[in-house]
Design a protein around this motif. Sequence first.
Motif, PDB file in Angstrom:
ATOM      1  N   PHE A  15       0.830  -1.208   0.000  1.00  0.00           N
ATOM      2  CA  PHE A  15       0.000   0.000   0.000  1.00  0.00           C
ATOM      3  C   PHE A  15       0.865   1.260   0.000  1.00  0.00           C
ATOM      4  O   PHE A  15       0.572   2.230  -0.712  1.00  0.00           O
ATOM      5  N   LEU A  16       1.935   1.247   0.811  1.00  0.00           N
ATOM      6  CA  LEU A  16       2.818   2.412   0.867  1.00  0.00           C
ATOM      7  C   LEU A  16       3.491   2.653  -0.474  1.00  0.00           C
ATOM      8  O   LEU A  16       3.597   3.797  -0.948  1.00  0.00           O
ATOM      9  N   LEU A  17       3.965   1.586  -1.123  1.00  0.00           N
ATOM     10  CA  LEU A  17       4.595   1.719  -2.432  1.00  0.00           C
ATOM     11  C   LEU A  17       3.609   2.243  -3.466  1.00  0.00           C
ATOM     12  O   LEU A  17       3.951   3.117  -4.279  1.00  0.00           O
ATOM     13  N   CYS A  74       3.889   5.819  -5.565  1.00  0.00           N
ATOM     14  CA  CYS A  74       3.831   5.883  -7.031  1.00  0.00           C
ATOM     15  C   CYS A  74       2.707   6.797  -7.497  1.00  0.00           C
ATOM     16  O   CYS A  74       2.895   7.628  -8.392  1.00  0.00           O
ATOM     17  N   LEU A  75       1.520   6.666  -6.883  1.00  0.00           N
ATOM     18  CA  LEU A  75       0.396   7.512  -7.282  1.00  0.00           C
ATOM     19  C   LEU A  75       0.667   8.977  -6.956  1.00  0.00           C
ATOM     20  O   LEU A  75       0.342   9.874  -7.755  1.00  0.00           O
ATOM     21  N   SER A  76       1.263   9.227  -5.801  1.00  0.00           N
ATOM     22  CA  SER A  76       1.584  10.610  -5.435  1.00  0.00           C
ATOM     23  C   SER A  76       2.606  11.201  -6.387  1.00  0.00           C
ATOM     24  O   SER A  76       2.519  12.376  -6.772  1.00  0.00           O
ATOM     25  N   LEU A 122       3.124  10.320  -9.559  1.00  0.00           N
ATOM     26  CA  LEU A 122       2.463  10.581 -10.847  1.00  0.00           C
ATOM     27  C   LEU A 122       1.566  11.806 -10.768  1.00  0.00           C
ATOM     28  O   LEU A 122       1.524  12.611 -11.710  1.00  0.00           O
ATOM     29  N   LEU A 123       0.849  11.970  -9.672  1.00  0.00           N
ATOM     30  CA  LEU A 123      -0.012  13.143  -9.512  1.00  0.00           C
ATOM     31  C   LEU A 123       0.814  14.419  -9.449  1.00  0.00           C
ATOM     32  O   LEU A 123       0.472  15.432 -10.074  1.00  0.00           O
ATOM     33  N   GLY A 124       1.913  14.370  -8.692  1.00  0.00           N
ATOM     34  CA  GLY A 124       2.785  15.547  -8.630  1.00  0.00           C
ATOM     35  C   GLY A 124       3.396  15.876  -9.971  1.00  0.00           C
ATOM     36  O   GLY A 124       3.505  17.054 -10.347  1.00  0.00           O
ATOM     37  N   LEU A 125       3.809  14.842 -10.715  1.00  0.00           N
ATOM     38  CA  LEU A 125       4.364  15.070 -12.050  1.00  0.00           C
ATOM     39  C   LEU A 125       3.320  15.673 -12.977  1.00  0.00           C
ATOM     40  O   LEU A 125       3.634  16.559 -13.785  1.00  0.00           O
ATOM     41  N   TYR A 126       2.076  15.220 -12.867  1.00  0.00           N
ATOM     42  CA  TYR A 126       0.998  15.765 -13.695  1.00  0.00           C
ATOM     43  C   TYR A 126       0.763  17.240 -13.383  1.00  0.00           C
ATOM     44  O   TYR A 126       0.518  18.051 -14.291  1.00  0.00           O
ATOM     45  N   VAL A 127       0.852  17.602 -12.105  1.00  0.00           N
ATOM     46  CA  VAL A 127       0.672  19.000 -11.721  1.00  0.00           C
ATOM     47  C   VAL A 127       1.818  19.860 -12.251  1.00  0.00           C
ATOM     48  O   VAL A 127       1.610  20.997 -12.708  1.00  0.00           O
ATOM     49  N   LEU A 128       3.038  19.331 -12.210  1.00  0.00           N
ATOM     50  CA  LEU A 128       4.210  20.106 -12.623  1.00  0.00           C
ATOM     51  C   LEU A 128       4.441  20.098 -14.133  1.00  0.00           C
ATOM     52  O   LEU A 128       5.217  20.913 -14.632  1.00  0.00           O
TER      53      LEU A 128
END
Length: 326
Positions: free
Chosen positions: A7-9, A13-15, A17-23
């Motif tokens: 779950f942590l991994l 990964c999702l965080s 990808l989300l951060g990369l999408y924002v940036l």
Amino acid sequence: MNKQRGFLLLAVCLSFLLGLYVLLPFLEYVLAAILLAYVLHPLHVRLAPRIGPRLSPVVLIGFSLVAVVAPFAYVFAALVRDLRAIAAGESGLRVAEVEGTIATYTGRSVDLERWIRVGAETIFEVSFSGLAELFGAALKASFGLALVLFLLYYLLKDGACFVAWLKETTPLPPDVTDRLYCRIDATTWAVIVGHVFVAFVQGMAGGIGLLLAGVPDPVFWTAVMILLALLPLIGAFLVWAPAGVYLLLIGHPYAGLFLLVYGIVVVSMIDNYVRPIIIDARARLNPGVILVGVFGGIYSLGFVGPIALGVLGATLSTFKNDYHRL
């Protein structure tokens, strides 16, 4: 792997990808801020004890704006001025003599004046006709510049703490982590400082040749050669070679031959001798890798291209040497 680790991994990964999408819309500006902070950090370390850790980034940002923006603004303003003059038929070039020389050796008359004027008009119209697109690009660039300055300030002020956090967060033994970051540091420093230094040396050497050959406005063309020298396979050749041919065509054979020989022997040889000493030896990157990184970066990450490939090489080297220990 148990459920908690899985779950942590997944969350990491999702965080990411989300951060990369924002940036992603401003990724090039974020990378530019990181690279500028990396280059300016040694100066910040020396300056901060004297004027304070909060004022030092402000001083360095002001210095960077002058050092980076001023040459581009000078070249851009001079280019616009020259394009307008050429479009108005006032190029300042001795076109009639060039046309006469071409007619003497080829037996054909060429209307270079019209070609130059039409070319300048076309470039000017294409560059400045779409006012809406130009305004949109300027607006995005202004937001990007503000973001770069904002990030640069905090990266300089808190960059050491951020790097220490990255090292602590990296799930590798401390000695492996140190070697990995040392390889990345050597590669990044060699590519950034090496390319900029070689471009500056190459442009200045070409400018000296233009000055000795009597080419008009050598300061402007030196600035252009420095900017062009950042691009592989192109570089200062686009300035000194046409200038040498132009001198030959207008009846200055000694100056033209001198400039062509000087460009081949001195300016071009800088790539063959200075660049390997500064970049290849320290970064341990093949020139072909740097070439692919720069050209690939034009379409993806800009100047970060060779650095990304260098980081990949450092990571693979760590994998090869230390994977069996993990």
